[in-house]
Design an enzyme around this catalytic site. Structure first.
Site, PDB file in Angstrom:
ATOM      1  N   HIS A 244       0.832  -1.059  -0.064  1.00  0.00           N
ATOM      2  CA  HIS A 244      -0.017  -0.122   0.084  1.00  0.00           C
ATOM      3  C   HIS A 244       0.922   1.477  -0.017  1.00  0.00           C
ATOM      4  O   HIS A 244       0.894   2.037  -0.952  1.00  0.00           O
ATOM      5  CB  HIS A 244      -0.979   0.108   1.346  1.00  0.00           C
TER       6      HIS A 244
HETATM    7  C1  BDR Z   1      -2.961   0.747   5.367  1.00  0.00           C
HETATM    8  O1  BDR Z   1      -3.421   0.156   6.530  1.00  0.00           O
HETATM    9  C2  BDR Z   1      -2.303  -0.091   7.422  1.00  0.00           C
HETATM   10  O2  BDR Z   1      -2.293  -1.318   7.793  1.00  0.00           O
HETATM   11  C3  BDR Z   1      -1.278  -0.142   6.083  1.00  0.00           C
HETATM   12  O3  BDR Z   1       0.321   0.281   6.594  1.00  0.00           O
HETATM   13  C4  BDR Z   1      -1.689   0.873   5.253  1.00  0.00           C
HETATM   14  O4  BDR Z   1      -1.161   2.249   5.439  1.00  0.00           O
HETATM   15  C5  BDR Z   1      -4.028  -0.091   4.110  1.00  0.00           C
HETATM   16  O5  BDR Z   1      -5.288  -0.027   4.721  1.00  0.00           O
END
Ligand code: BDR
Ligand code: CA
Length: 314
Positions: A244
């Protein structure tokens, strides 16, 4: 000669945050990381600030300034994501405690001071976690809002809807009031929602390419991904894990890898059922003013080529 772009990375590491930070620190020609501000999110603040320092040391950049910020959302109880990232937030490989110091200044004060001190429109904020630190800085010092160059953030979803609830993405869900402040701030926003990040997916070959770099950062990226991909593989039946947060930094380096629409995005802050939803007017069915470049796709091969090449520089 163009100067590197000045950025502040606001983060809750998290393995994917860690890869994003490594990508930024590996790119000093393009990016000048003024500071890393930690926030509570994936795990509580004592761990996120510590993890941020572990990552800087891994990158061979212990001179990077790391600040601790808000330990809880503006008005809600903290929700964490150990079920994804493990107890430490960086589960996977064994890592030693950092020796580099944590800065004394509070992250919110650092954000405010930096934006007041640097020339207007020369500092970009890169939030990779809940938006608490940024929103609190905007609340305390509204004069800084118009000085921000851009906010490029990971958060939200439209087509993919939710990952922490059926309707909401984690970063926005944890502090929807903070997200609302940021999305209403008027600062130019670039948003990397799950719609994009679920396309930035690892697979065996991509993970092995990190390991094959033969460096400590390469090995760590491979081991982190090995650890947290179990969650997404079980949940989505996908081949690997979505990276992400590196999408935010990749956008700064190679905006041409991403495509999206300039649209209106509002945050749901009242409904129990859809709290934290990013209500994105992708189809232009309202006359609400556009406030974000909301991304929809990424050139996945180009993204992993960039990432692997840059991690290989550390
Ligand atoms: C986001 O939530 C976190 O768990 C990850 O680091 C990312 O920023 C994804 O939904
Ligand atoms: Ca994150």
């Amino acid at each position: 000669m163009t100067h590197p772009r000045k950025i502040i990375i606001d983060t809750d590491p998290g393995q994917d945050d860690a890869v994003a930070i490594l990508l930024a620190l590996a790119s000093p020609d393009e990016l000048d990381v003024l500071g890393i501000t930690a926030v509570a999110g994936n795990v509580p603040l004592p761990l996120t600030q510590k993890n941020a320092r572990i990552i800087c040391e891994l990158a061979g950049k212990p001179q990077t300034k790391v600040f601790a910020g808000c330990d809880a959302p503006i008005k809600r109880k903290l929700v964490t994501a150990e079920h994804v990232h493990g107890k430490t937030g960086l589960d996977g490989p064994q890592m030693a405690d950092p020796v580099m110091p944590l800065q004394d200044q509070h992250a919110v004060d650092f954000i405010i001071d930096t934006l007041r001190h640097e020339a207007p429109h020369t500092v970009t904020l890169c939030p990779l976690g809940p938006l608490t630190n940024i929103a609190v800085a905007f609340q305390r010092a509204p004069d800084i809002i118009t000085r921000v160059q851009q906010i490029v953030l990971m958060g939200g979803a439209y087509f993919e809807v939710g990952n922490i609830t059926p309707a909401a993405e984690f970063n926005i869900y944890v502090d929807p009031e903070a997200a609302e402040i940021v999305f209403k701030s008027g600062v130019p926003l670039v948003v990397m929602p799950l719609d994009v990040t679920h396309k930035a997916l690892t697979n065996r070959a991509r993970v092995e390419a990190f390991r094959a770099l033969g460096t400590e950062p390469g090995r760590m990226v491979a081991e982190w991904t090995d650890f947290f991909e179990r969650f997404d593989m079980a949940k989505y039946g996908s081949e690997g894990a979505p990276l992400h947060d590196p999408c935010v930094i990749a956008y700064l380096l190679r905006p041409d890898l991403f495509a999206g629409r300039h649209i209106n995005v509002e945050i749901e802050t009242t409904s129990d059922l859809t709290l934290g939803m990013t209500v994105a007017d992708w189809w232009g069915v309202t006359d609400r003013k556009a406030n974000a470049l909301f991304m929809g796709s990424v050139d996945t091969e180009g993204f992993f080529t960039l990432l692997t090449e840059r991690i290989g520089r550390l």
